[in-house]
Scaffold this active site. Structure first.
Site, short mmCIF file in Angstrom:
data_model
loop_
_atom_site.label_atom_id
_atom_site.label_comp_id
_atom_site.label_asym_id
_atom_site.label_seq_id
_atom_site.Cartn_x
_atom_site.Cartn_y
_atom_site.Cartn_z
N TYR A 150 0.84 -1.20 0.00
CA TYR A 150 0.00 0.00 0.00
C TYR A 150 0.88 1.25 0.00
O TYR A 150 0.70 2.16 -0.83
CB TYR A 150 -0.92 -0.01 1.21
CG TYR A 150 -1.69 1.28 1.40
CD1 TYR A 150 -2.84 1.54 0.67
CD2 TYR A 150 -1.27 2.24 2.32
CE1 TYR A 150 -3.55 2.73 0.83
CE2 TYR A 150 -1.97 3.42 2.49
CZ TYR A 150 -3.11 3.67 1.75
OH TYR A 150 -3.80 4.83 1.91
N LYS A 154 1.21 4.05 -2.95
CA LYS A 154 0.80 5.43 -2.69
C LYS A 154 1.93 6.39 -3.02
O LYS A 154 1.69 7.50 -3.52
CB LYS A 154 0.36 5.59 -1.23
CG LYS A 154 -0.95 4.90 -0.88
CD LYS A 154 -2.15 5.54 -1.57
CE LYS A 154 -2.54 6.84 -0.90
NZ LYS A 154 -3.81 7.39 -1.49
#
Length: 394
Positions: A150, A154
């Protein structure tokens, strides 16, 4: 987005069906804007007048393009894989966070959307190292050092958004302005991602210890302060005095660094539960998280196994990392309101949560026994490594 122009402006919020996206949409609607909430799922709350829901997925450019006609600004909030077992679905994380962001940028340039505000994360620079009063001059954490997919995706997405600043529309008739906001952990009444999970652990009797240095500090941000930051960022992208925020990133928090577990103490105690007194080493909990992730990869899909903690969550909750608000305050005019968990506690009480007499069933007994056995195995595996490490130091 000042009051004089807001009635003529239409904005789109990807991830608008979620907690923060909906709160942002309501705030913008109250300012007289036409708001389009774009998400795979409709908000559970009733939408006020002036807001429209469009079902769609950022992974599909055609669905985005159907929604952006006449839109002046996109708030790109949609993401996947922030916590729990979602963090372990690497393919979907990549598809939503990276390719979805590429689709949003492409859609802006093709359809003449002049402003793009991206909701990023502290994790683009943080990967478990201590950071005290950091600022936006810190470099991105090298991609291979991110402890989870993640955070890595990002960071990639934020880079793409900021690189797109100043690029021309496909018809050559305008320019895209972009910026990124990096919020701390979001909280507020009705938040549905993190707080309910924490409360469920408390109510099941799983919150029996804390970990890490009691002096470690982290940031949080109240949902209303994060809304304020997004509104200000969009205004700054269109400011006639020179597009203040264009191409910039900003850390956003309440500006009140606090120990993670002490922050949640009022939630635990005001719901009628005892706050844990046992404190365990961070390395032990990290090792436990590593093993539970491995268990998930082996049996998670078969038994719908939810890891109690992931390695990233251990770092985020147990290692000091907090950031200065100076840039956001100076360039955006950001002024966070002071906040606490009082309204969050009242919200959970209104939903029927709180300490009640427990009745133990066979299911409860098996669940607790399994956790005790798992943690015992972790401890037995962790202790020899710790002893070997101590021997090397001496």
């Amino acid at each position: 987005m000042d009051a004089g122009n807001s009635a003529k402006e239409t904005v789109l919020i990807t991830g608008g069906g979620g907690y923060f996206g909906f709160r942002l949409g309501c705030a913008l609607s109250e300012r007289g804007m036409d708001v389009i909430l774009f998400d795979v799922s409709k908000p559970v709350q009733e939408m006020p007048e002036g807001m429209t829901f469009v079902q769609g997925d950022v992974r599909h450019t055609s669905e985005l393009e159907r929604a952006v006609r006449g839109v002046a600004c996109i708030f790109h909030i949609a993401s996947y894989g922030m916590s729990g077992r979602e963090q372990l679905n690497h393919k979907r994380i990549e598809d939503v966070n990276v390719r979805g962001t590429e689709n949003v940028i492409q859609t802006c340039k093709k359809n003449g959307v002049s402003k793009l505000v991206y909701t990023s994360t502290y994790n683009v620079v943080f990967g478990g190292q201590v950071i005290e009063n950091g600022n936006e001059l810190l470099p991105y954490l090298p991609l291979h050092l991110h402890p989870d997919h993640y955070s890595r995706t990002k960071a990639l997405a934020e880079m793409k958004v900021l690189e797109a600043n100043g690029t021309f529309f496909e018809d050559g008739q305008g320019v895209l302005r972009t910026c990124a906001l990096r919020p701390a952990g979001i909280f507020g009444p009705g938040e549905q991602r993190h707080l309910p999970r924490i409360v469920s652990y408390i109510e099941r009797g799983w919150f029996r210890f804390v970990y890490g240095d009691p002096g470690s500090l982290v940031d949080f941000v109240h949902v209303d302060n994060l809304v304020q930051a997004h509104v200000l960022a969009a205004e700054a992208l269109g400011a006639p005095q020179g597009y203040i925020a264009a191409g910039q990133a900003y850390f956003i928090s309440d500006g009140q660094p606090v120990n993670n577990f002490e922050f949640f103490r009022p939630l635990v105690e005001d719901l009628g539960y005892a706050f844990p007194t046992l404190r365990l080493p961070l390395s032990l909990i990290y090792f436990f998280a590593f093993l539970t992730e491995m268990v998930h990869f082996v049996v998670g899909r078969l038994y719908n196994f939810q890891p109690l903690l992931t390695r990233t969550e251990v770092y985020k909750t147990g290692v000091t990392h907090y950031f200065s608000l100076e840039k956001a305050e100076k360039e955006l005019g950001y002024k966070p309101e002071q906040s606490n968990l009082k309204e969050v506690v009242e919200w959970f009480k209104a939903q029927g949560h709180g300490c009640k007499p427990r009745t133990y069933t066979l299911k409860h007994l098996l669940r607790h026994t399994a956790l005790i056995l798992l943690f015992s195995v972790v401890l037995l595996l962790w202790l020899p490594k710790t002893v070997r490490g101590s021997d090397r130091e001496t």
